[in-house]
Design a protein around this motif. Structure first.
Motif, PDB file in Angstrom:
ATOM      1  N   THR A   1      -6.619   3.805  -1.283  1.00 14.84           N
ATOM      2  CA  THR A   1      -5.437   4.638  -1.497  1.00 14.84           C
ATOM      3  C   THR A   1      -5.614   5.977  -0.784  1.00 14.84           C
ATOM      4  O   THR A   1      -6.735   6.421  -0.531  1.00 14.84           O
ATOM      5  CB  THR A   1      -5.184   4.897  -2.989  1.00 14.84           C
ATOM      6  N   LYS A   2      -4.500   6.603  -0.471  1.00 13.36           N
ATOM      7  CA  LYS A   2      -4.546   7.880   0.245  1.00 13.36           C
ATOM      8  C   LYS A   2      -5.249   8.938  -0.592  1.00 13.36           C
ATOM      9  O   LYS A   2      -6.051   9.722  -0.086  1.00 13.36           O
ATOM     10  CB  LYS A   2      -3.120   8.333   0.585  1.00 13.36           C
ATOM     11  N   GLN A   3      -4.958   8.949  -1.883  1.00 11.35           N
ATOM     12  CA  GLN A   3      -5.626   9.860  -2.819  1.00 11.35           C
ATOM     13  C   GLN A   3      -6.375   9.024  -3.851  1.00 11.35           C
ATOM     14  O   GLN A   3      -5.899   7.963  -4.240  1.00 11.35           O
ATOM     15  CB  GLN A   3      -4.585  10.752  -3.521  1.00 11.35           C
ATOM     16  N   GLU A   4      -7.506   9.507  -4.282  1.00  9.55           N
ATOM     17  CA  GLU A   4      -8.299   8.756  -5.251  1.00  9.55           C
ATOM     18  C   GLU A   4      -7.513   8.552  -6.547  1.00  9.55           C
ATOM     19  O   GLU A   4      -6.857   9.461  -7.038  1.00  9.55           O
ATOM     20  CB  GLU A   4      -9.609   9.496  -5.549  1.00  9.55           C
ATOM     21  N   THR A   5      -7.577   7.351  -7.075  1.00 10.44           N
ATOM     22  CA  THR A   5      -6.858   7.029  -8.304  1.00 10.44           C
ATOM     23  C   THR A   5      -7.517   5.834  -8.979  1.00 10.44           C
ATOM     24  O   THR A   5      -8.172   5.019  -8.329  1.00 10.44           O
ATOM     25  CB  THR A   5      -5.375   6.701  -8.016  1.00 10.44           C
ATOM     26  N   GLU A   6      -7.338   5.737 -10.285  1.00 11.38           N
ATOM     27  CA  GLU A   6      -7.813   4.581 -11.036  1.00 11.38           C
ATOM     28  C   GLU A   6      -6.646   3.730 -11.516  1.00 11.38           C
ATOM     29  O   GLU A   6      -6.799   2.853 -12.360  1.00 11.38           O
ATOM     30  CB  GLU A   6      -8.655   5.041 -12.240  1.00 11.38           C
ATOM     31  N   GLU A   7      -5.454   3.974 -10.938  1.00  7.85           N
ATOM     32  CA  GLU A   7      -4.246   3.271 -11.382  1.00  7.85           C
ATOM     33  C   GLU A   7      -4.177   1.834 -10.883  1.00  7.85           C
ATOM     34  O   GLU A   7      -3.391   1.046 -11.384  1.00  7.85           O
ATOM     35  CB  GLU A   7      -3.004   4.025 -10.890  1.00  7.85           C
ATOM     36  N   ILE A   8      -4.942   1.508  -9.855  1.00  5.41           N
ATOM     37  CA  ILE A   8      -4.792   0.175  -9.269  1.00  5.41           C
ATOM     38  C   ILE A   8      -5.999  -0.708  -9.571  1.00  5.41           C
ATOM     39  O   ILE A   8      -7.102  -0.225  -9.789  1.00  5.41           O
ATOM     40  CB  ILE A   8      -4.594   0.250  -7.738  1.00  5.41           C
TER      41      ILE A   8
ATOM     42  N   VAL B   1       3.796  11.423  -2.936  1.00  7.40           N
ATOM     43  CA  VAL B   1       3.650   9.975  -3.019  1.00  7.40           C
ATOM     44  C   VAL B   1       2.249   9.554  -2.613  1.00  7.40           C
ATOM     45  O   VAL B   1       1.782   9.888  -1.524  1.00  7.40           O
ATOM     46  CB  VAL B   1       4.690   9.271  -2.123  1.00  7.40           C
ATOM     47  N   ASN B   2       1.577   8.828  -3.516  1.00 11.49           N
ATOM     48  CA  ASN B   2       0.281   8.262  -3.161  1.00 11.49           C
ATOM     49  C   ASN B   2       0.525   6.916  -2.487  1.00 11.49           C
ATOM     50  O   ASN B   2       1.429   6.180  -2.860  1.00 11.49           O
ATOM     51  CB  ASN B   2      -0.581   8.081  -4.403  1.00 11.49           C
ATOM     52  N   MET B   3      -0.275   6.607  -1.493  1.00  9.10           N
ATOM     53  CA  MET B   3      -0.075   5.404  -0.703  1.00  9.10           C
ATOM     54  C   MET B   3      -1.189   4.391  -0.945  1.00  9.10           C
ATOM     55  O   MET B   3      -2.335   4.752  -1.199  1.00  9.10           O
ATOM     56  CB  MET B   3      -0.022   5.746   0.790  1.00  9.10           C
ATOM     57  N   PHE B   4      -0.813   3.125  -0.869  1.00  9.23           N
ATOM     58  CA  PHE B   4      -1.769   2.024  -0.950  1.00  9.23           C
ATOM     59  C   PHE B   4      -1.877   1.402   0.436  1.00  9.23           C
ATOM     60  O   PHE B   4      -0.866   1.060   1.048  1.00  9.23           O
ATOM     61  CB  PHE B   4      -1.280   0.977  -1.959  1.00  9.23           C
ATOM     62  N   TYR B   5      -3.111   1.288   0.929  1.00  2.20           N
ATOM     63  CA  TYR B   5      -3.341   0.735   2.256  1.00  2.20           C
ATOM     64  C   TYR B   5      -4.170  -0.538   2.154  1.00  2.20           C
ATOM     65  O   TYR B   5      -5.053  -0.649   1.304  1.00  2.20           O
ATOM     66  CB  TYR B   5      -4.087   1.735   3.144  1.00  2.20           C
ATOM     67  N   SER B   6      -3.880  -1.468   3.047  1.00  5.91           N
ATOM     68  CA  SER B   6      -4.650  -2.708   3.070  1.00  5.91           C
ATOM     69  C   SER B   6      -4.678  -3.273   4.477  1.00  5.91           C
ATOM     70  O   SER B   6      -3.693  -3.183   5.215  1.00  5.91           O
ATOM     71  CB  SER B   6      -4.026  -3.742   2.123  1.00  5.91           C
ATOM     72  N   CYS B   7      -5.817  -3.820   4.857  1.00  5.59           N
ATOM     73  CA  CYS B   7      -5.900  -4.572   6.105  1.00  5.59           C
ATOM     74  C   CYS B   7      -6.810  -5.774   5.864  1.00  5.59           C
ATOM     75  O   CYS B   7      -7.789  -5.684   5.121  1.00  5.59           O
ATOM     76  CB  CYS B   7      -6.405  -3.726   7.268  1.00  5.59           C
TER      77      CYS B   7
END
Length: 561
Positions: free
Chosen positions: A269-276, A310-316
């Motif tokens: 995530t763009k910013q650290e979070t424990e939401e995911i 807005v925090n972003m979720f990134y995946s590759c």
């Protein structure tokens, strides 16, 4: 994607100088203040910050290298490697703390280097492997601030000499050198042992409009180091987890999970979070956990927020391809969209099993739904390739939501497995339900839907009732109705179902009386009212047929295994 990896790399390196890079050593060469050799300390590999170099070939590291460079012992062009090491030492000769090392090689050579070489050759061959670093007295030189600051200072001086005014395509700066050289390697599962490169050039295949090397997309050293560090962290960061039996542990990665032997999905995530918790996709969550996710999404705060908040979720998803890294896909969505998409995913794969329980199949089981059954010890290469491709598609379906259309060839693949093997597992049913929901306007239920009056769905239910009547009449047989006619009934229902109703069903009814007669009459009567059995079913209709069959089999009226 590279831009976001650069930003992530800055976060994980926490401003560490690019002059230093973590490396390992397993041998300590101990000398005294006069450069006299004392002993070798052999141990397990230890991490240490050392001089960062972009490529090892034709170069030597400062105070940390193999026995060929440090002692001039080994095979191949040892003398040249040793000279490179001594040349690197010469660059730091004015450093006071380095004086014992200079004496070790020059003034006290007999009691220094020569004595060390003699002792080293007496060591066991296994103890001679690994990097060697220096200790003077009780001080490990690479850990001293004096040595680290000297490496950083020299690095910065050399950097300024290389600044060429070219602008980095990532950060837009011209103050850091943009060099036409490899950016670095990262360790990939099933990749080459030296590491694999994300960015490759210096070949005609990578040139455009006559721009050779990296002229078509310049990346400065700072950004190159950061994206390499970010990618390496995503691939390696994790922790040990104790198994249920508490006798063994396994390594749990924090930012990746395995799709196939050579393919992994990376996420951050763009910013650290424990939401995911993307591992929910692969962990087989309980019904209560999924309901909690549904409630979280439904009760979420849908207020408008600024883009900056807005925090972003990134995946590759990446695969190792010999010396290179193949990027299969890239996703950048808001964290809120990610959570909504995850809730949609679980809703679409929710399925009732043969015990009447709602289950949420983990991704690894959904992927295995496409794999042919193998004989013991057999390993089919073609299956490994399809596992990576299909796994990537399903991962994207989970995080990108219902706007992501799953190719219908995936539906054909799972139906073929059912037709050939006869095994209709809950996770194969979940895949069919997912694909139908994502590619049509239908909203297939997780259990038998009495209101679903599609002809294909009803034909599937009818076939399941006929199969159950056969089982009741003559018991389990090696080649029953399902094994002989399921594939044909799903694609050409008119001939198969018509034949079963007129020839087989009367025989079964003679033996079992009125068992399932009501279900048979209700379903067959509805189809008769709509006309005759269709001559052929489309691929989506074959999926409808398969789900109608599966749900009829899992329904409480016919809960036979």
């Amino acid at each position: 994607m590279i831009q976001e990896l650069v930003e992530f790399g800055k976060r994980v390196t926490k401003g560490k100088s690019r002059a230093l890079k973590e490396d390992t050593y397993s041998i300590i060469l101990v000398i005294d203040e006069l450069g006299v050799f004392q002993k070798f300390i052999i141990g397990e590999k230890q991490d240490i910050l050392a001089e960062a170099i972009t490529a090892k070939k034709g170069k030597s590291r400062f105070l940390l290298d193999k026995c060929e460079e440090v002692l001039g012992i080994g095979e191949g062009d040892v003398n040249k490697k040793h000279e490179l090491f001594l040349k690197k030492l010469e660059c730091y000769k004015t450093l006071p703390v380095l004086e014992p090392i200079i004496k070790f090689y020059d003034e006290n050579n007999i009691n220094g280097l020569r004595k060390a070489k003699a002792d080293f050759e007496k060591l066991d061959r296994n103890d001679q492997k690994g990097n060697i670093t220096f200790m003077v007295g009780a001080s490990l030189l690479l850990k001293t601030e004096e040595v680290k600051n000297s490496i950083i200072k020299r690095f910065e001086e050399e950097e300024q000499k290389l600044v060429n005014g070219r602008i980095c395509s990532i950060c837009g700066s011209s103050q850091i050198p943009v060099l036409d050289e490899p950016h670095g390697l990262v360790k990939m599962p099933k990749g080459q042992s030296a590491g694999s490169a994300l960015v490759s050039y210096n070949d005609k295949a990578f040139e455009s409009y006559g721009l050779i090397g990296n002229l078509n997309s310049s990346i400065c050293r700072e950004c190159a180091r950061n994206y390499i560090d970010g990618l390496s962290f995503l691939l390696s960061d994790g922790h040990k987890v104790e198994d249920d039996n508490k006798k063994k542990t396994h390594f749990q990665y924090n930012h990746r999970f395995k799709i196939s032997d050579n393919t992994v999905a990376l996420f951050w995530t763009k910013q650290e979070t424990e939401e995911i918790n993307p591992f929910m996709i692969d962990d087989e969550p309980s019904e209560s956990e999924v309901k909690s996710l549904f409630e979280s999404v439904r009760s979420g705060d849908n207020r408008m927020v600024s883009v900056a908040e807005v925090n972003m979720f990134y995946s590759c998803t990446v695969s190792s391809a010999a010396a290179r890294i193949a990027v299969r896909d890239w996703t950048a969505i808001s964290l809120e969209d990610y959570k909504c998409n995850l809730a949609d995913w679980f809703q679409d794969i929710e399925i009732q099993d043969y015990n009447g329980k709602l289950i949420y199949s983990p991704l690894k089981l959904l992927i295995s739904a496409f794999q042919r059954r193998k004989e013991q010890g057999e390993r089919a290469k073609s299956d490994l390739v399809s596992k990576a491709r299909i796994g990537s598609i399903l991962w994207n379906a989970a995080i990108k939501g219902r706007s992501y259309k799953i190719p219908l060839e995936i539906l054909q693949s799972v139906l073929n497995r059912i037709y050939v093997e006869g095994e209709f597992s809950p996770y194969r049913a979940a895949i069919i339900k997912l694909i139908i929901n994502r590619n049509t306007n239908k909203n297939m239920k997780s259990h038998l839907d009495e209101s679903n009056r599609s002809i294909a769905y009803m034909c599937g239910r009818l076939f399941a009732v006929i199969e159950s009547m056969q089982r009741k009449a003559i018991g389990n047989v090696n080649s029953g109705v399902k094994e002989r006619f399921f594939a044909a009934a799903a694609s050409q229902p008119a001939y198969v179902l018509g034949t079963l109703l007129t020839k087989n069903v009367p025989i079964y009814q003679h033996k079992i009386g009125g068992y399932l007669a009501k279900e048979l009459n209700d379903i067959a009567g509805f189809i008769s009212e709509r006309g005759s059995f269709p001559q052929r079913f489309s691929l989506i209709e074959q999926g409808d047929f398969a789900l109608g069959y599966y749900f009829q089999r899992t329904h409480k009226v016919d809960n036979e295994k």
